[in-house]
Design an enzyme around this catalytic site. Sequence first.
Site, PDB file in Angstrom:
ATOM      1  N   ASP A  36     -24.779 -16.694  14.253  1.00  0.00           N
ATOM      2  CA  ASP A  36     -25.728 -15.911  13.461  1.00  0.00           C
ATOM      3  C   ASP A  36     -24.957 -14.823  12.737  1.00  0.00           C
ATOM      4  O   ASP A  36     -23.836 -14.473  13.125  1.00  0.00           O
ATOM      5  CB  ASP A  36     -26.803 -15.281  14.354  1.00  0.00           C
ATOM      6  CG  ASP A  36     -28.099 -14.991  13.606  1.00  0.00           C
ATOM      7  OD1 ASP A  36     -29.090 -15.702  13.836  1.00  0.00           O
ATOM      8  OD2 ASP A  36     -28.105 -14.060  12.771  1.00  0.00           O
ATOM      9  N   ASP A  60     -21.839 -16.455   8.817  1.00  0.00           N
ATOM     10  CA  ASP A  60     -22.748 -16.665   7.690  1.00  0.00           C
ATOM     11  C   ASP A  60     -22.606 -18.120   7.281  1.00  0.00           C
ATOM     12  O   ASP A  60     -21.573 -18.528   6.741  1.00  0.00           O
ATOM     13  CB  ASP A  60     -22.371 -15.736   6.530  1.00  0.00           C
ATOM     14  CG  ASP A  60     -23.295 -15.880   5.321  1.00  0.00           C
ATOM     15  OD1 ASP A  60     -24.034 -16.880   5.245  1.00  0.00           O
ATOM     16  OD2 ASP A  60     -23.243 -14.996   4.444  1.00  0.00           O
ATOM     17  N   VAL A  61     -23.631 -18.928   7.534  1.00  0.00           N
ATOM     18  CA  VAL A  61     -23.510 -20.372   7.318  1.00  0.00           C
ATOM     19  C   VAL A  61     -23.378 -20.744   5.844  1.00  0.00           C
ATOM     20  O   VAL A  61     -23.036 -21.890   5.532  1.00  0.00           O
ATOM     21  CB  VAL A  61     -24.700 -21.138   7.942  1.00  0.00           C
ATOM     22  CG1 VAL A  61     -24.717 -20.963   9.452  1.00  0.00           C
ATOM     23  CG2 VAL A  61     -26.025 -20.720   7.317  1.00  0.00           C
ATOM     24  N   SER A 138     -39.327 -27.587   7.087  1.00  0.00           N
ATOM     25  CA  SER A 138     -40.550 -26.783   7.108  1.00  0.00           C
ATOM     26  C   SER A 138     -41.695 -27.596   6.532  1.00  0.00           C
ATOM     27  O   SER A 138     -41.480 -28.523   5.731  1.00  0.00           O
ATOM     28  CB  SER A 138     -40.349 -25.510   6.264  1.00  0.00           C
ATOM     29  OG  SER A 138     -41.576 -24.847   6.039  1.00  0.00           O
ATOM     30  N   TYR A 151     -37.852 -21.516  -1.282  1.00  0.00           N
ATOM     31  CA  TYR A 151     -37.885 -21.936   0.123  1.00  0.00           C
ATOM     32  C   TYR A 151     -38.296 -23.399   0.242  1.00  0.00           C
ATOM     33  O   TYR A 151     -37.659 -24.177   0.970  1.00  0.00           O
ATOM     34  CB  TYR A 151     -38.852 -21.044   0.888  1.00  0.00           C
ATOM     35  CG  TYR A 151     -38.917 -21.311   2.372  1.00  0.00           C
ATOM     36  CD1 TYR A 151     -37.884 -20.890   3.212  1.00  0.00           C
ATOM     37  CD2 TYR A 151     -39.997 -21.980   2.938  1.00  0.00           C
ATOM     38  CE1 TYR A 151     -37.940 -21.137   4.583  1.00  0.00           C
ATOM     39  CE2 TYR A 151     -40.057 -22.227   4.298  1.00  0.00           C
ATOM     40  CZ  TYR A 151     -39.023 -21.801   5.123  1.00  0.00           C
ATOM     41  OH  TYR A 151     -39.075 -22.046   6.468  1.00  0.00           O
ATOM     42  N   LYS A 155     -35.982 -26.483   1.723  1.00  0.00           N
ATOM     43  CA  LYS A 155     -36.376 -27.254   2.898  1.00  0.00           C
ATOM     44  C   LYS A 155     -36.644 -28.722   2.555  1.00  0.00           C
ATOM     45  O   LYS A 155     -36.438 -29.612   3.400  1.00  0.00           O
ATOM     46  CB  LYS A 155     -37.605 -26.624   3.547  1.00  0.00           C
ATOM     47  CG  LYS A 155     -37.329 -25.242   4.155  1.00  0.00           C
ATOM     48  CD  LYS A 155     -36.247 -25.295   5.214  1.00  0.00           C
ATOM     49  CE  LYS A 155     -36.109 -23.993   5.963  1.00  0.00           C
ATOM     50  NZ  LYS A 155     -35.101 -24.059   7.053  1.00  0.00           N
ATOM     51  N   VAL A 184     -44.722 -19.927  12.576  1.00  0.00           N
ATOM     52  CA  VAL A 184     -44.180 -19.639  13.901  1.00  0.00           C
ATOM     53  C   VAL A 184     -44.003 -18.134  14.044  1.00  0.00           C
ATOM     54  O   VAL A 184     -43.591 -17.460  13.091  1.00  0.00           O
ATOM     55  CB  VAL A 184     -42.826 -20.352  14.123  1.00  0.00           C
ATOM     56  CG1 VAL A 184     -42.329 -20.121  15.549  1.00  0.00           C
ATOM     57  CG2 VAL A 184     -42.940 -21.844  13.834  1.00  0.00           C
ATOM     58  N   THR A 186     -42.050 -15.491  14.531  1.00  0.00           N
ATOM     59  CA  THR A 186     -40.634 -15.131  14.550  1.00  0.00           C
ATOM     60  C   THR A 186     -40.413 -13.901  13.688  1.00  0.00           C
ATOM     61  O   THR A 186     -41.255 -13.559  12.843  1.00  0.00           O
ATOM     62  CB  THR A 186     -39.770 -16.276  13.999  1.00  0.00           C
ATOM     63  OG1 THR A 186     -40.078 -16.461  12.603  1.00  0.00           O
ATOM     64  CG2 THR A 186     -40.022 -17.576  14.752  1.00  0.00           C
TER      65      THR A 186
END
Length: 246
Positions: A36, A60-61, A138, A151, A155, A184, A186
């Site tokens: 993360d 950082d992916v 998603s 987004y 996804k 969700v 989160t």
Amino acid sequence: MRYIDKIVIVTGAASGIGRASAVRLAQEGASVACLDVDAAALEDTVKQIPDGRGLAIACDVSQESAVQSAVDQVVARFGRIDVLCNIAGILRSDRSHELSLENWNRVLSVNLTGTFLMCRAALPHLLTARGAIVNMSSTAALGAHPWMAAYAASKGGVISLTRALAVEYVKQGVRVNAICPGGVKTPIHNAFHLPKDVDYDLLKRALPYNGFAEPDEVAGVVAFLGSKDASYLNGVEIRVDGGALS
């Protein structure tokens, strides 16, 4: 205990679905490399993993060099990789005609490019282990979510990437599947804000009938897809949304 002696990478492990998945997999016996950008919160996740089976790696992916370094650290520590869970992601909402190219690119760089970079770096090891990849998509990729063009596009790309990899590597023993959660509970959703003066009628079809899910409810599906219990599932996306898009 489906993950005894298994080595798993979980991205986005500092909170939310990522943290719940890392803890769940550890409870089932896995050694878990937790990735993360939030190094402090990542340490809190690793504290919940017993017997020294947790490894925290700030990563950082969306950064190619950071991803390769993280995968190298995992292999140096544990010797191999059996399962990769790509859960890191960012969420934002904009009117599409006001969405800047910078913000569009940032969402895609984390959610889609980050998933690709992690898959690419881990696949040589997963091929050796005949392992599995679990990607996080998603319901935004399946049904229209207004004000979330970046987004949803990111996804949707994750689903297409999942299917492509599943077929490409099926004869080499690597399975690749995706999960499509709805709402969700989160931090990413808690920090989410819609543009001002939106028409809430447009959101009704995306809302769950029985409230948002708990992260643990998605983590259970992550654990299933990465395990031998899902040995004949490949190239699929599982919707976890309480029936919202049914």
